[in-house]
Design a protein around this motif. Sequence first.
Motif, short mmCIF file in Angstrom:
data_model
loop_
_atom_site.label_atom_id
_atom_site.label_comp_id
_atom_site.label_asym_id
_atom_site.label_seq_id
_atom_site.Cartn_x
_atom_site.Cartn_y
_atom_site.Cartn_z
N ILE A 50 0.84 -1.21 0.00
CA ILE A 50 0.00 0.00 0.00
C ILE A 50 0.87 1.25 0.00
O ILE A 50 0.58 2.23 -0.70
CB ILE A 50 -0.95 -0.01 1.22
CG1 ILE A 50 -1.97 -1.13 1.07
CG2 ILE A 50 -1.65 1.33 1.37
CD1 ILE A 50 -2.84 -1.34 2.29
N ASN A 51 1.95 1.22 0.76
CA ASN A 51 2.86 2.36 0.80
C ASN A 51 3.47 2.61 -0.58
O ASN A 51 3.59 3.75 -1.03
CB ASN A 51 3.96 2.10 1.82
CG ASN A 51 4.89 3.29 2.00
OD1 ASN A 51 4.55 4.24 2.68
ND2 ASN A 51 6.05 3.23 1.38
N ASP A 52 3.85 1.53 -1.28
CA ASP A 52 4.40 1.68 -2.63
C ASP A 52 3.35 2.22 -3.59
O ASP A 52 3.67 3.03 -4.47
CB ASP A 52 4.92 0.33 -3.14
CG ASP A 52 6.26 -0.04 -2.53
OD1 ASP A 52 6.98 0.88 -2.10
OD2 ASP A 52 6.59 -1.23 -2.47
N ILE A 53 2.11 1.78 -3.44
CA ILE A 53 1.04 2.29 -4.29
C ILE A 53 0.85 3.79 -4.09
O ILE A 53 0.74 4.56 -5.05
CB ILE A 53 -0.28 1.54 -4.01
CG1 ILE A 53 -0.17 0.08 -4.48
CG2 ILE A 53 -1.46 2.22 -4.69
CD1 ILE A 53 -1.36 -0.77 -4.09
N LEU A 54 0.85 4.22 -2.83
CA LEU A 54 0.70 5.65 -2.54
C LEU A 54 1.89 6.45 -3.08
O LEU A 54 1.72 7.54 -3.63
CB LEU A 54 0.56 5.85 -1.03
CG LEU A 54 -0.71 5.29 -0.39
CD1 LEU A 54 -0.65 5.42 1.13
CD2 LEU A 54 -1.94 5.99 -0.94
N LEU A 55 3.08 5.88 -2.92
CA LEU A 55 4.28 6.56 -3.41
C LEU A 55 4.23 6.72 -4.93
O LEU A 55 4.52 7.79 -5.47
CB LEU A 55 5.52 5.79 -3.00
CG LEU A 55 6.87 6.34 -3.49
CD1 LEU A 55 7.09 7.75 -2.96
CD2 LEU A 55 8.01 5.43 -3.06
N LEU A 56 3.85 5.65 -5.62
CA LEU A 56 3.76 5.72 -7.08
C LEU A 56 2.65 6.66 -7.53
O LEU A 56 2.77 7.31 -8.57
CB LEU A 56 3.54 4.32 -7.65
CG LEU A 56 4.71 3.34 -7.51
CD1 LEU A 56 4.33 1.97 -8.06
CD2 LEU A 56 5.94 3.87 -8.23
N THR A 57 1.59 6.73 -6.75
CA THR A 57 0.51 7.67 -7.08
C THR A 57 0.99 9.11 -7.00
O THR A 57 0.74 9.92 -7.91
CB THR A 57 -0.69 7.47 -6.12
OG1 THR A 57 -1.15 6.12 -6.23
CG2 THR A 57 -1.82 8.42 -6.47
N ILE A 58 1.70 9.43 -5.92
CA ILE A 58 2.24 10.78 -5.77
C ILE A 58 3.25 11.08 -6.88
O ILE A 58 3.23 12.16 -7.49
CB ILE A 58 2.91 10.94 -4.39
CG1 ILE A 58 1.86 10.84 -3.28
CG2 ILE A 58 3.66 12.27 -4.30
CD1 ILE A 58 0.86 11.97 -3.27
N PHE A 59 4.12 10.12 -7.15
CA PHE A 59 5.13 10.31 -8.19
C PHE A 59 4.47 10.54 -9.55
O PHE A 59 4.85 11.45 -10.29
CB PHE A 59 6.04 9.09 -8.25
CG PHE A 59 6.86 9.01 -9.50
CD1 PHE A 59 7.98 9.81 -9.66
CD2 PHE A 59 6.50 8.15 -10.53
CE1 PHE A 59 8.73 9.75 -10.83
CE2 PHE A 59 7.24 8.08 -11.69
CZ PHE A 59 8.35 8.88 -11.84
N THR A 60 3.48 9.72 -9.88
CA THR A 60 2.81 9.85 -11.17
C THR A 60 2.09 11.19 -11.27
O THR A 60 2.12 11.85 -12.33
CB THR A 60 1.80 8.70 -11.36
OG1 THR A 60 2.48 7.45 -11.23
CG2 THR A 60 1.15 8.78 -12.73
N LEU A 61 1.45 11.60 -10.19
CA LEU A 61 0.75 12.88 -10.19
C LEU A 61 1.71 14.04 -10.43
O LEU A 61 1.42 14.94 -11.24
CB LEU A 61 0.02 13.06 -8.85
CG LEU A 61 -0.82 14.33 -8.69
CD1 LEU A 61 -1.90 14.40 -9.75
CD2 LEU A 61 -1.42 14.39 -7.30
N ILE A 62 2.86 14.01 -9.76
CA ILE A 62 3.85 15.07 -9.97
C ILE A 62 4.35 15.07 -11.41
O ILE A 62 4.48 16.13 -12.04
CB ILE A 62 5.02 14.91 -8.97
CG1 ILE A 62 4.56 15.17 -7.54
CG2 ILE A 62 6.16 15.86 -9.33
CD1 ILE A 62 5.63 14.94 -6.49
N GLN A 63 4.63 13.89 -11.94
CA GLN A 63 5.14 13.80 -13.30
C GLN A 63 4.12 14.30 -14.32
O GLN A 63 4.45 15.06 -15.24
CB GLN A 63 5.54 12.36 -13.62
CG GLN A 63 6.74 11.84 -12.86
CD GLN A 63 8.01 12.58 -13.21
OE1 GLN A 63 8.24 12.93 -14.36
NE2 GLN A 63 8.85 12.82 -12.22
N VAL A 64 2.87 13.89 -14.15
CA VAL A 64 1.83 14.30 -15.10
C VAL A 64 1.61 15.80 -15.04
O VAL A 64 1.54 16.49 -16.08
CB VAL A 64 0.51 13.54 -14.81
CG1 VAL A 64 -0.64 14.13 -15.62
CG2 VAL A 64 0.67 12.07 -15.12
#
Length: 277
Positions: A13-27
């Motif tokens: 779950i922590n990795d999912i949240l991290l990837l969500t934040i990362f993807t949001l910043i990148q987009v």
Amino acid sequence: MNPRYILYMHLVINDILLLTIFTLIQVLTFIVFTLNVSLCIVLLILGILFSLNNPLTLAAMAVECYIAICFPLHHTQICTVRKIYLVIILIWTLNAIFVLPDLLVILANEPVDFFHSRVACLRQNVFKTPYLTVKRDVSNTVLLVLVWLTLFYTYFRILFTAKAAAADAKKARNTILLHGVQLLLCMLTYVYNLAVEGLTHFFPKDVQDIRFTVSIFIQVLPRLISPIVYGIRDKMFRNYLKKNLFCTRFRTHAEKCQEKTNTETVVHLAMSIVDSN
């Protein structure tokens, strides 16, 4: 519920949240290039917090594995569900202690106009105080040293003390080694800036593409690979995977055959009753 799976779920779950934040910043960076500083601060703090959670969760999983092998009779008393939840709360609390001073320093030193301005959402553009850079390096070093010491201690304790249960000990040692590999993958984050700066030196016109590509290989792929590998190694997870993924087609075919057989049996039985009458 098995405490080991609680820690594993927390890691995923922590990795999912991290990837969500990362993807949001990148987009957002690709769409508008610059972000409001206040929004960027929130996203960066969440990303840093999730990133710091990984090493400590791996250390907790290693300790749980060590207790299960070296103290099997006390494992159920030591590693209860309630205590695992307390460990997770402790992980979040420690990481919050690492992160919150950065926010307090910015609030104290930066003018109000800075929080209404727009910048490229990078850590060095927001947390510009030299003290914060030193504090970040020291905090990361202390954190990683503690985690590595935990992994080494648990590995060698399992290696030298769990001789009676050779098979379980071997599996536990391999699990600790896997935690070490996962930690190495997490540590790729620390070479992100070096990789971006090095490639930008050779390809100065492709800064955005370089950041995106390096981020995929350093931030995304390790966090996609490590939970999957760890999960597939687990016997229970592997059995469920085989049962629900690989055998679905064969199970469906068998069910259809069974239904066809049942239908034919009913038809034959009905015909027999009619003939007898």
